[in-house]
Design a protein around this motif. Structure first.
Motif, PDB file in Angstrom:
ATOM      1  N   SER A  33      -5.990  42.918 -10.322  1.00  0.00           N
ATOM      2  CA  SER A  33      -7.065  42.008 -10.737  1.00  0.00           C
ATOM      3  C   SER A  33      -7.021  41.647 -12.213  1.00  0.00           C
ATOM      4  N   SER A  34      -6.215  42.347 -13.003  1.00  0.00           N
ATOM      5  CA  SER A  34      -6.144  42.072 -14.446  1.00  0.00           C
ATOM      6  C   SER A  34      -5.076  41.040 -14.811  1.00  0.00           C
ATOM      7  N   VAL A  35      -4.169  40.775 -13.896  1.00  0.00           N
ATOM      8  CA  VAL A  35      -2.998  39.960 -14.228  1.00  0.00           C
ATOM      9  C   VAL A  35      -3.375  38.556 -14.693  1.00  0.00           C
ATOM     10  N   THR A  36      -4.290  37.906 -13.967  1.00  0.00           N
ATOM     11  CA  THR A  36      -4.635  36.520 -14.293  1.00  0.00           C
ATOM     12  C   THR A  36      -5.218  36.385 -15.695  1.00  0.00           C
ATOM     13  N   ALA A  37      -6.121  37.288 -16.065  1.00  0.00           N
ATOM     14  CA  ALA A  37      -6.746  37.219 -17.388  1.00  0.00           C
ATOM     15  C   ALA A  37      -5.729  37.482 -18.491  1.00  0.00           C
ATOM     16  N   ILE A  38      -4.827  38.435 -18.269  1.00  0.00           N
ATOM     17  CA  ILE A  38      -3.799  38.724 -19.266  1.00  0.00           C
ATOM     18  C   ILE A  38      -2.862  37.528 -19.410  1.00  0.00           C
ATOM     19  N   GLN A  39      -2.590  36.850 -18.297  1.00  0.00           N
ATOM     20  CA  GLN A  39      -1.762  35.644 -18.348  1.00  0.00           C
ATOM     21  C   GLN A  39      -2.445  34.558 -19.175  1.00  0.00           C
ATOM     22  N   ARG A  40      -3.776  34.436 -19.038  1.00  0.00           N
ATOM     23  CA  ARG A  40      -4.505  33.452 -19.851  1.00  0.00           C
ATOM     24  C   ARG A  40      -4.322  33.733 -21.337  1.00  0.00           C
ATOM     25  N   ALA A  41      -4.395  35.011 -21.690  1.00  0.00           N
ATOM     26  CA  ALA A  41      -4.190  35.373 -23.094  1.00  0.00           C
ATOM     27  C   ALA A  41      -2.776  35.006 -23.537  1.00  0.00           C
ATOM     28  N   LYS A  42      -1.806  35.301 -22.688  1.00  0.00           N
ATOM     29  CA  LYS A  42      -0.414  34.953 -23.027  1.00  0.00           C
ATOM     30  C   LYS A  42      -0.267  33.450 -23.210  1.00  0.00           C
ATOM     31  N   ASP A  43      -0.879  32.674 -22.312  1.00  0.00           N
ATOM     32  CA  ASP A  43      -0.802  31.220 -22.415  1.00  0.00           C
ATOM     33  C   ASP A  43      -1.440  30.708 -23.710  1.00  0.00           C
ATOM     34  N   ALA A  44      -2.436  31.473 -24.204  1.00  0.00           N
ATOM     35  CA  ALA A  44      -3.093  31.125 -25.473  1.00  0.00           C
ATOM     36  C   ALA A  44      -2.338  31.696 -26.669  1.00  0.00           C
ATOM     37  N   LYS A  45      -1.159  32.278 -26.396  1.00  0.00           N
ATOM     38  CA  LYS A  45      -0.284  32.856 -27.424  1.00  0.00           C
ATOM     39  C   LYS A  45      -0.913  34.083 -28.096  1.00  0.00           C
ATOM     40  N   ILE A  46      -1.690  34.821 -27.299  1.00  0.00           N
ATOM     41  CA  ILE A  46      -2.258  36.084 -27.774  1.00  0.00           C
ATOM     42  C   ILE A  46      -1.579  37.212 -27.000  1.00  0.00           C
ATOM     43  N   PRO A  47      -0.806  38.057 -27.665  1.00  0.00           N
ATOM     44  CA  PRO A  47      -0.084  39.123 -26.970  1.00  0.00           C
ATOM     45  C   PRO A  47      -1.018  40.268 -26.566  1.00  0.00           C
ATOM     46  N   THR A  48      -0.769  40.816 -25.390  1.00  0.00           N
ATOM     47  CA  THR A  48      -1.558  41.939 -24.896  1.00  0.00           C
ATOM     48  C   THR A  48      -0.680  43.177 -24.800  1.00  0.00           C
ATOM     49  N   PHE A  49      -1.232  44.291 -25.265  1.00  0.00           N
ATOM     50  CA  PHE A  49      -0.539  45.576 -25.236  1.00  0.00           C
ATOM     51  C   PHE A  49      -1.365  46.529 -24.386  1.00  0.00           C
ATOM     52  N   LEU A  50      -0.846  46.880 -23.215  1.00  0.00           N
ATOM     53  CA  LEU A  50      -1.578  47.724 -22.279  1.00  0.00           C
ATOM     54  C   LEU A  50      -1.384  49.195 -22.620  1.00  0.00           C
ATOM     55  N   ILE A  51      -2.455  49.949 -22.481  1.00  0.00           N
ATOM     56  CA  ILE A  51      -2.402  51.400 -22.677  1.00  0.00           C
ATOM     57  C   ILE A  51      -2.972  52.089 -21.440  1.00  0.00           C
ATOM     58  N   ASP A  52      -2.476  53.255 -21.140  1.00  0.00           N
ATOM     59  CA  ASP A  52      -2.999  54.156 -20.099  1.00  0.00           C
ATOM     60  C   ASP A  52      -2.704  53.699 -18.679  1.00  0.00           C
ATOM     61  N   ARG A  53      -3.000  52.438 -18.348  1.00  0.00           N
ATOM     62  CA  ARG A  53      -2.827  51.938 -16.995  1.00  0.00           C
ATOM     63  C   ARG A  53      -1.891  50.727 -16.986  1.00  0.00           C
ATOM     64  N   GLU A  54      -0.985  50.717 -16.027  1.00  0.00           N
ATOM     65  CA  GLU A  54      -0.081  49.589 -15.867  1.00  0.00           C
ATOM     66  C   GLU A  54      -0.712  48.511 -14.986  1.00  0.00           C
ATOM     67  N   ILE A  55      -0.111  47.339 -14.988  1.00  0.00           N
ATOM     68  CA  ILE A  55      -0.448  46.296 -14.030  1.00  0.00           C
ATOM     69  C   ILE A  55       0.760  46.090 -13.109  1.00  0.00           C
ATOM     70  N   ASN A  56       0.529  45.410 -11.998  1.00  0.00           N
ATOM     71  CA  ASN A  56       1.592  45.237 -11.007  1.00  0.00           C
ATOM     72  C   ASN A  56       2.409  43.970 -11.240  1.00  0.00           C
ATOM     73  N   LYS A  57       2.682  43.683 -12.506  1.00  0.00           N
ATOM     74  CA  LYS A  57       3.530  42.547 -12.832  1.00  0.00           C
ATOM     75  C   LYS A  57       4.117  42.765 -14.225  1.00  0.00           C
ATOM     76  N   THR A  58       5.362  42.405 -14.393  1.00  0.00           N
ATOM     77  CA  THR A  58       5.991  42.490 -15.709  1.00  0.00           C
ATOM     78  C   THR A  58       6.115  41.088 -16.297  1.00  0.00           C
ATOM     79  N   GLY A  59       6.342  41.035 -17.618  1.00  0.00           N
ATOM     80  CA  GLY A  59       6.526  39.759 -18.283  1.00  0.00           C
ATOM     81  C   GLY A  59       5.242  39.059 -18.669  1.00  0.00           C
ATOM     82  N   VAL A  60       4.105  39.684 -18.404  1.00  0.00           N
ATOM     83  CA  VAL A  60       2.812  39.098 -18.760  1.00  0.00           C
ATOM     84  C   VAL A  60       2.285  39.765 -20.033  1.00  0.00           C
ATOM     85  N   ALA A  61       2.198  41.077 -20.024  1.00  0.00           N
ATOM     86  CA  ALA A  61       1.865  41.833 -21.235  1.00  0.00           C
ATOM     87  C   ALA A  61       3.141  42.062 -22.043  1.00  0.00           C
ATOM     88  N   VAL A  62       2.994  42.190 -23.348  1.00  0.00           N
ATOM     89  CA  VAL A  62       4.152  42.491 -24.193  1.00  0.00           C
ATOM     90  C   VAL A  62       4.601  43.931 -23.978  1.00  0.00           C
TER      91      VAL A  62
END
Length: 332
Positions: free
Chosen positions: A114-143
């Motif tokens: 459920s987090s992938v879409t929002a993180i993608q929005r940040a990426k599209d806005a050129k804001i990098p996201t760095f995930l801690i503690d929990r992974e998401i089920n997609k690569t290439g979205v968070a830095v």
């Protein structure tokens, strides 16, 4: 995850404007100015937005504090928010980061899918996201996705649990949220060890959703159905504390409890010969790593490390509990 996790937060109104207004009123910690963005002398944003589950859980509070301290040390302003494991609220908070033109987002996410879409929005806005503690089920979205080595840690916990039980006896397992990949990884790690002992038998396995009150209730039911159990292994310390409270209320002193996280309350219990062990996740170290990598990305425009990163956990028992401080073991 880690640690009393009773959520006492109210639901934020929908909309970025409402979120910003509440942040300014102190519902979450905001150290950045009230303008749409915070910029440094060179015109680039100097704001890092930190988003985690509720700080009512000391594990997530440690994440927030470590990330904010490291960001400020590196010259950034911070906006600290809590999504309370609500993907909708998390989505709104990521929109807040986008509207504030944040330099980066540090995120302990609210769901692997459920987090992938929002993180993608940040990426599209050129804001990098760095995930801690929990992974998401997609690569290439968070830095970056920087997590504790849950499989390695669960192996440590399983080994200690079997050792304290004398490698035999009936036991129960409390698992975390099904939507959190850590819950499955830890359970598999436990069983990678425990299933090798023919004289150890799991007679009950229930999810308590990382929650202390739910763990207490579930343990009471388990004790009634299986009064002969000799141990309970929990996927986090919050549930371990709930299980131990139920065991104490039942007047049982013969049941071993082992948790996962390295929370201060469980470490204190270990020192009093209560809960027998926990697996410490280096929450502060992981948060600091994320901020350092965000800083490098902001300055250089590219990732300094591979996306998937894991940090080993440390077993905490009576032998080293006195050395634990702020989710770290001195000398380890």
């Amino acid at each position: 995850m880690k640690t009393p996790s009773v959520l006492r937060r109210f639901v934020l109104p929908v909309g970025t404007a409402a979120l910003l207004a509440l942040s300014a009123c102190g519902s979450d910690k905001a150290d950045s100015p009230s303008s749409a963005s915070s910029t440094g002398a060179g015109g680039g944003s100097k704001l890092i937005v930190i988003i985690t589950p509720s700080p009512d859980n000391v594990f997530f509070k440690a994440e927030q504090d470590a990330a904010a301290a490291q960001a400020k040390k590196l010259g950034y302003e911070t906006l600290v928010l809590s999504h309370d494991d609500d993907p909708t609220k998390q989505s709104q908070e990521i929109d807040t980061a986008i509207s504030r033109k944040a330099a980066a987002i540090i995120l302990d996410n609210a769901g692997a899918d459920s987090s992938v879409t929002a993180i993608q929005r940040a990426k599209d806005a050129k804001i990098p996201t760095f995930l801690i503690d929990r992974e998401i089920n997609k690569t290439g979205v968070a830095v970056a996705q920087i997590v504790a080595n849950n499989a390695q840690g669960a192996g440590l916990g399983g080994q200690e649990f079997a050792k304290v039980m004398g490698n035999k006896g009936n036991y129960a397992e409390l698992t975390g949220k099904a939507t959190d990949t850590n819950a499955g990884v830890r359970s598999q790690g436990f069983h990678g060890v425990l299933d090798q002992y023919p004289d150890m038998k799991m007679v009950a396995q229930q999810s308590a959703n990382w929650d202390q009150a739910e763990a207490l209730s579930k343990t009471q039911t388990i004790l009634q159905a299986h009064p002969d159990i000799k141990g309970i292994i929990a996927g986090n310390d919050t549930m371990a504390l709930g299980a131990y409270a139920a065991i104490q209320a039942a007047g049982r002193k013969d049941i071993v409890v082992v948790g996962f996280d390295g929370s201060p309350d469980v470490v204190a219990s270990i020192l009093k010969d209560g809960i027998k062990a926990t697996v410490l996740q280096p929450a502060s170290k992981i948060s600091q790593m994320a901020v350092d990598q965000a800083d490098a990305y902001i300055k250089n425009g590219k990732a300094s490390e591979p996306e998937k990163q894991s940090v080993d956990c440390v077993l905490v028992n009576a032998d080293n509990a006195k050395q634990v401080n702020a989710f770290a073991v001195e000398g380890s």
